[in-house]
Write a protein that holds these residues in place. Structure first.
Motif, PDB file in Angstrom:
ATOM      1  N   ASN A 158     -28.693  60.100  29.403  1.00 41.59           N
ATOM      2  CA  ASN A 158     -27.712  60.960  30.049  1.00 41.59           C
ATOM      3  C   ASN A 158     -26.546  60.101  30.552  1.00 41.59           C
ATOM      4  O   ASN A 158     -26.720  58.949  30.932  1.00 41.59           O
ATOM      5  CB  ASN A 158     -28.376  61.697  31.217  1.00 41.59           C
ATOM      6  N   ILE A 159     -25.350  60.684  30.579  1.00 42.88           N
ATOM      7  CA  ILE A 159     -24.163  59.941  30.983  1.00 42.88           C
ATOM      8  C   ILE A 159     -24.283  59.367  32.396  1.00 42.88           C
ATOM      9  O   ILE A 159     -23.770  58.291  32.699  1.00 42.88           O
ATOM     10  CB  ILE A 159     -22.900  60.833  30.866  1.00 42.88           C
ATOM     11  N   ASN A 160     -25.009  60.063  33.281  1.00 44.59           N
ATOM     12  CA  ASN A 160     -25.162  59.568  34.651  1.00 44.59           C
ATOM     13  C   ASN A 160     -26.017  58.309  34.711  1.00 44.59           C
ATOM     14  O   ASN A 160     -25.757  57.411  35.522  1.00 44.59           O
ATOM     15  CB  ASN A 160     -25.769  60.669  35.530  1.00 44.59           C
ATOM     16  N   TRP A 161     -27.037  58.220  33.856  1.00 40.88           N
ATOM     17  CA  TRP A 161     -27.838  57.002  33.800  1.00 40.88           C
ATOM     18  C   TRP A 161     -27.013  55.829  33.272  1.00 40.88           C
ATOM     19  O   TRP A 161     -27.185  54.685  33.706  1.00 40.88           O
ATOM     20  CB  TRP A 161     -29.079  57.222  32.937  1.00 40.88           C
ATOM     21  N   ILE A 162     -26.127  56.116  32.338  1.00 41.18           N
ATOM     22  CA  ILE A 162     -25.252  55.066  31.798  1.00 41.18           C
ATOM     23  C   ILE A 162     -24.307  54.563  32.885  1.00 41.18           C
ATOM     24  O   ILE A 162     -24.131  53.352  33.067  1.00 41.18           O
ATOM     25  CB  ILE A 162     -24.459  55.604  30.588  1.00 41.18           C
ATOM     26  N   LEU A 163     -23.711  55.496  33.632  1.00 42.86           N
ATOM     27  CA  LEU A 163     -22.826  55.105  34.732  1.00 42.86           C
ATOM     28  C   LEU A 163     -23.575  54.303  35.787  1.00 42.86           C
ATOM     29  O   LEU A 163     -23.072  53.274  36.274  1.00 42.86           O
ATOM     30  CB  LEU A 163     -22.213  56.360  35.369  1.00 42.86           C
ATOM     31  N   PHE A 164     -24.758  54.769  36.142  1.00 48.38           N
ATOM     32  CA  PHE A 164     -25.568  54.054  37.133  1.00 48.38           C
ATOM     33  C   PHE A 164     -25.885  52.639  36.643  1.00 48.38           C
ATOM     34  O   PHE A 164     -25.789  51.674  37.413  1.00 48.38           O
ATOM     35  CB  PHE A 164     -26.867  54.819  37.396  1.00 48.38           C
ATOM     36  N   GLY A 165     -26.249  52.512  35.382  1.00 47.61           N
ATOM     37  CA  GLY A 165     -26.556  51.200  34.820  1.00 47.61           C
ATOM     38  C   GLY A 165     -25.353  50.272  34.842  1.00 47.61           C
ATOM     39  O   GLY A 165     -25.468  49.088  35.173  1.00 47.61           O
ATOM     40  N   ASP A 166     -24.171  50.810  34.499  1.00 47.85           N
ATOM     41  CA  ASP A 166     -22.942  50.010  34.526  1.00 47.85           C
ATOM     42  C   ASP A 166     -22.643  49.497  35.930  1.00 47.85           C
ATOM     43  O   ASP A 166     -22.345  48.314  36.139  1.00 47.85           O
ATOM     44  CB  ASP A 166     -21.761  50.836  34.021  1.00 47.85           C
ATOM     45  N   PHE A 167     -22.698  50.404  36.910  1.00 51.39           N
ATOM     46  CA  PHE A 167     -22.395  50.014  38.292  1.00 51.39           C
ATOM     47  C   PHE A 167     -23.438  49.044  38.831  1.00 51.39           C
ATOM     48  O   PHE A 167     -23.105  48.121  39.595  1.00 51.39           O
ATOM     49  CB  PHE A 167     -22.319  51.252  39.193  1.00 51.39           C
ATOM     50  N   PHE A 168     -24.695  49.229  38.443  1.00 48.31           N
ATOM     51  CA  PHE A 168     -25.758  48.326  38.889  1.00 48.31           C
ATOM     52  C   PHE A 168     -25.524  46.916  38.341  1.00 48.31           C
ATOM     53  O   PHE A 168     -25.603  45.930  39.092  1.00 48.31           O
ATOM     54  CB  PHE A 168     -27.119  48.858  38.433  1.00 48.31           C
ATOM     55  N   ILE A 169     -25.226  46.819  37.059  1.00 48.97           N
ATOM     56  CA  ILE A 169     -24.964  45.506  36.447  1.00 48.97           C
ATOM     57  C   ILE A 169     -23.745  44.859  37.080  1.00 48.97           C
ATOM     58  O   ILE A 169     -23.745  43.662  37.375  1.00 48.97           O
ATOM     59  CB  ILE A 169     -24.768  45.666  34.925  1.00 48.97           C
ATOM     60  N   TRP A 170     -22.701  45.658  37.312  1.00 48.21           N
ATOM     61  CA  TRP A 170     -21.481  45.132  37.926  1.00 48.21           C
ATOM     62  C   TRP A 170     -21.767  44.599  39.337  1.00 48.21           C
ATOM     63  O   TRP A 170     -21.297  43.525  39.707  1.00 48.21           O
ATOM     64  CB  TRP A 170     -20.425  46.231  37.982  1.00 48.21           C
ATOM     65  N   THR A 171     -22.536  45.354  40.109  1.00 48.59           N
ATOM     66  CA  THR A 171     -22.860  44.946  41.484  1.00 48.59           C
ATOM     67  C   THR A 171     -23.689  43.669  41.505  1.00 48.59           C
ATOM     68  O   THR A 171     -23.396  42.746  42.279  1.00 48.59           O
ATOM     69  CB  THR A 171     -23.621  46.076  42.202  1.00 48.59           C
ATOM     70  N   ILE A 172     -24.707  43.609  40.654  1.00 48.04           N
ATOM     71  CA  ILE A 172     -25.561  42.420  40.591  1.00 48.04           C
ATOM     72  C   ILE A 172     -24.755  41.189  40.191  1.00 48.04           C
ATOM     73  O   ILE A 172     -24.908  40.098  40.759  1.00 48.04           O
ATOM     74  CB  ILE A 172     -26.732  42.648  39.611  1.00 48.04           C
ATOM     75  N   ALA A 173     -23.862  41.360  39.206  1.00 49.50           N
ATOM     76  CA  ALA A 173     -23.035  40.243  38.740  1.00 49.50           C
ATOM     77  C   ALA A 173     -22.130  39.729  39.859  1.00 49.50           C
ATOM     78  O   ALA A 173     -21.966  38.515  40.031  1.00 49.50           O
ATOM     79  CB  ALA A 173     -22.202  40.681  37.538  1.00 49.50           C
ATOM     80  N   ASN A 174     -21.560  40.649  40.645  1.00 55.87           N
ATOM     81  CA  ASN A 174     -20.673  40.236  41.734  1.00 55.87           C
ATOM     82  C   ASN A 174     -21.438  39.575  42.870  1.00 55.87           C
ATOM     83  O   ASN A 174     -20.950  38.619  43.483  1.00 55.87           O
ATOM     84  CB  ASN A 174     -19.888  41.444  42.257  1.00 55.87           C
ATOM     85  N   ILE A 175     -22.651  40.057  43.151  1.00 53.54           N
ATOM     86  CA  ILE A 175     -23.479  39.418  44.178  1.00 53.54           C
ATOM     87  C   ILE A 175     -23.828  37.997  43.754  1.00 53.54           C
ATOM     88  O   ILE A 175     -23.755  37.050  44.557  1.00 53.54           O
ATOM     89  CB  ILE A 175     -24.760  40.246  44.425  1.00 53.54           C
ATOM     90  N   TRP A 176     -24.180  37.840  42.475  1.00 55.08           N
ATOM     91  CA  TRP A 176     -24.513  36.504  41.968  1.00 55.08           C
ATOM     92  C   TRP A 176     -23.308  35.569  42.054  1.00 55.08           C
ATOM     93  O   TRP A 176     -23.444  34.412  42.469  1.00 55.08           O
ATOM     94  CB  TRP A 176     -24.987  36.606  40.515  1.00 55.08           C
ATOM     95  N   LEU A 177     -22.127  36.074  41.678  1.00 55.71           N
ATOM     96  CA  LEU A 177     -20.917  35.251  41.733  1.00 55.71           C
ATOM     97  C   LEU A 177     -20.588  34.845  43.168  1.00 55.71           C
ATOM     98  O   LEU A 177     -20.214  33.694  43.435  1.00 55.71           O
ATOM     99  CB  LEU A 177     -19.730  36.014  41.132  1.00 55.71           C
ATOM    100  N   THR A 178     -20.736  35.787  44.101  1.00 55.96           N
ATOM    101  CA  THR A 178     -20.452  35.489  45.505  1.00 55.96           C
ATOM    102  C   THR A 178     -21.388  34.402  46.036  1.00 55.96           C
ATOM    103  O   THR A 178     -20.950  33.454  46.718  1.00 55.96           O
ATOM    104  CB  THR A 178     -20.599  36.762  46.356  1.00 55.96           C
ATOM    105  N   LYS A 179     -22.680  34.502  45.715  1.00 59.37           N
ATOM    106  CA  LYS A 179     -23.645  33.482  46.143  1.00 59.37           C
ATOM    107  C   LYS A 179     -23.360  32.141  45.499  1.00 59.37           C
ATOM    108  O   LYS A 179     -23.475  31.086  46.134  1.00 59.37           O
ATOM    109  CB  LYS A 179     -25.066  33.944  45.816  1.00 59.37           C
ATOM    110  N   LYS A 180     -22.966  32.178  44.231  1.00 67.58           N
ATOM    111  CA  LYS A 180     -22.642  30.943  43.508  1.00 67.58           C
ATOM    112  C   LYS A 180     -21.449  30.250  44.141  1.00 67.58           C
ATOM    113  O   LYS A 180     -21.449  29.022  44.333  1.00 67.58           O
ATOM    114  CB  LYS A 180     -22.341  31.280  42.045  1.00 67.58           C
ATOM    115  N   ILE A 181     -20.419  31.023  44.497  1.00 68.18           N
ATOM    116  CA  ILE A 181     -19.221  30.455  45.114  1.00 68.18           C
ATOM    117  C   ILE A 181     -19.549  29.858  46.475  1.00 68.18           C
ATOM    118  O   ILE A 181     -19.082  28.767  46.829  1.00 68.18           O
ATOM    119  CB  ILE A 181     -18.125  31.529  45.236  1.00 68.18           C
ATOM    120  N   LYS A 182     -20.386  30.564  47.261  1.00 71.35           N
ATOM    121  CA  LYS A 182     -20.789  30.036  48.571  1.00 71.35           C
ATOM    122  C   LYS A 182     -21.558  28.736  48.428  1.00 71.35           C
ATOM    123  O   LYS A 182     -21.354  27.786  49.197  1.00 71.35           O
ATOM    124  CB  LYS A 182     -21.637  31.076  49.308  1.00 71.35           C
TER     125      LYS A 182
END
Length: 375
Positions: A339-363
């Motif tokens: 379903n399109i909502n699962w796709i959107l949720f997956g996209d936002f989840f991957i985006w959020t995880i990637a940004n959290i990882w980048l923030t920790k890496k920079i720190k």
């Protein structure tokens, strides 16, 4: 066959014309000393003109009109029938592009306050609605389908302003904005062609055509030889408005005229724009959370984060573009199973995880540098 030839012709004509116009803009910019000067917020070194976007609207409009004229000269009236059928949308849409083109030019040359730009962008959203394009259906996103006008109209204006600024703000390193927009334009052009909306397919490919020579000068141009140029606000605002016009037109197509499911059109619309749109939301929230003006620039965009962990400019640009392409292709593939909502949720989840990882890496990198400095 005729429409394939028209789309190919307008693409090649835009590439050719932009390849002639951009070097002339470079020549004028250096003679008149119209540069984007480096400062503590900007990444580039040396003086580089930021007037590349001046070529966009004239080249696209000229090429589009020339191909239309040649078709009429040869007796191919089908293109005129298509243009007349979409006259309201095209006339209002072209007016919005003209307004933002002039606004961007004024901003690049003398500066325009962000409040004034917001008012102009809202006006452009209203003109798009006047042309018959507005969000009347969310195609199942969050379980919502048809929307009444009193919700659809404000949502359309808000979305137009949001999309224009997302493109404007992602333009932070060489080739990034033009590369991401090229992916979106290619997807839109193919979809419009598939749906039989040939006028919009031509417009998509024309805009793609003008970005190809610009990408070359922006990414591979040598500033020491006066061959490098930025698109500036003229380019980012103009292309942002073009994407808004094309994207919302794509969303407005009915299954009966497009021959594809509504959810497929929605995925085609948002997937290529996922990174700039998610990035602008994250940056605005970060600024508000830290008590800063959300409309003033900083160095907290996704490309800044990649540079902060040690990536080179070109590597960061290629990485983001490839991720955008991966999001687009995987979303279209997964729509057959999810379903399109699962796709959107997956996209936002991957985006959020990637940004959290980048923030920790920079720190971690900053802490290591601080530790070495203290020693």
């Amino acid at each position: 066959m005729l429409w394939t030839l028209n789309c190919l012709s307008v693409l090649l004509l835009c590439i050719f014309c932009a390849g002639i116009v951009i070097p002339q803009i470079l020549l004028i910019a250096f003679r008149r000393r119209l540069f984007d000067m480096p400062d503590e917020r900007k990444i580039h070194q040396g003086v580089v003109p930021r007037l590349g976007g001046i070529a966009f609207k004239p080249v696209v409009f000229f090429s589009f009109a020339l191909v239309l004229g040649i078709n009429l000269l040869l007796g191919h009236t089908e293109i005129l029938v298509e243009a007349e059928r979409n006259a309201s949308t095209l006339t209002f849409g072209f007016c919005t592009i003209m307004i933002l083109y002039l606004t961007g030019m004024a901003d690049d040359l003398i500066g325009v306050r962000y409040r004034a730009k917001f008012v102009i962008q809202i006006l452009c959203g209203l003109m798009l609605i006047a042309g018959g394009i507005w969000i009347d259906n969310l195609d199942g996103v969050l379980g919502i389908h048809a929307l009444p006008a009193f919700i659809g109209y404000p949502l359309t204006v808000l979305s137009v302003v949001f999309l224009i600024n997302a493109i404007n703000l992602i333009d932070g390193i060489d080739g990034l904005a033009s590369g991401l927009c090229s992916i979106a334009l290619l997807v839109y052009g193919i979809m419009f062609f598939h749906c039989g909306q040939y006028i919009y397919a031509m417009f998509s490919f024309a805009t793609l055509g003008v970005l190809i020579p610009f990408y070359y000068y922006n990414v591979f141009g040598n500033p020491e030889k006066q061959r490098k140029i930025f698109m500036g606000d003229t380019g980012s605002l103009t292309v942002g408005m073009m994407l808004a016009l094309l994207g919302f037109k794509l969303l407005s197509l009915e299954p009966s005229e497009s021959g594809v499911d509504d959810s497929f059109l929605m995925v085609c619309f948002f997937s290529p724009l996922l990174i700039p749109c998610c990035d602008v939301v994250r940056v605005y929230l970060h600024r508000v959370r830290n008590g800063r003006n959300p409309f003033l620039p900083d160095k907290n965009h996704i490309h800044h984060k990649l540079l902060a962990i040690g990536m080179k400019q070109r590597t960061a640009m290629v990485t983001i573009i490839l991720v955008s392409l991966l999001f687009t292709l995987s979303n279209l593939l997964l729509l057959q199973f999810l379903n399109i909502n699962w796709i959107l949720f997956g996209d936002f989840f991957i985006w959020t995880i990637a940004n959290i990882w980048l923030t920790k890496k920079i720190k971690a990198i900053n802490n290591e540098k601080l530790k070495i400095k203290n020693e």
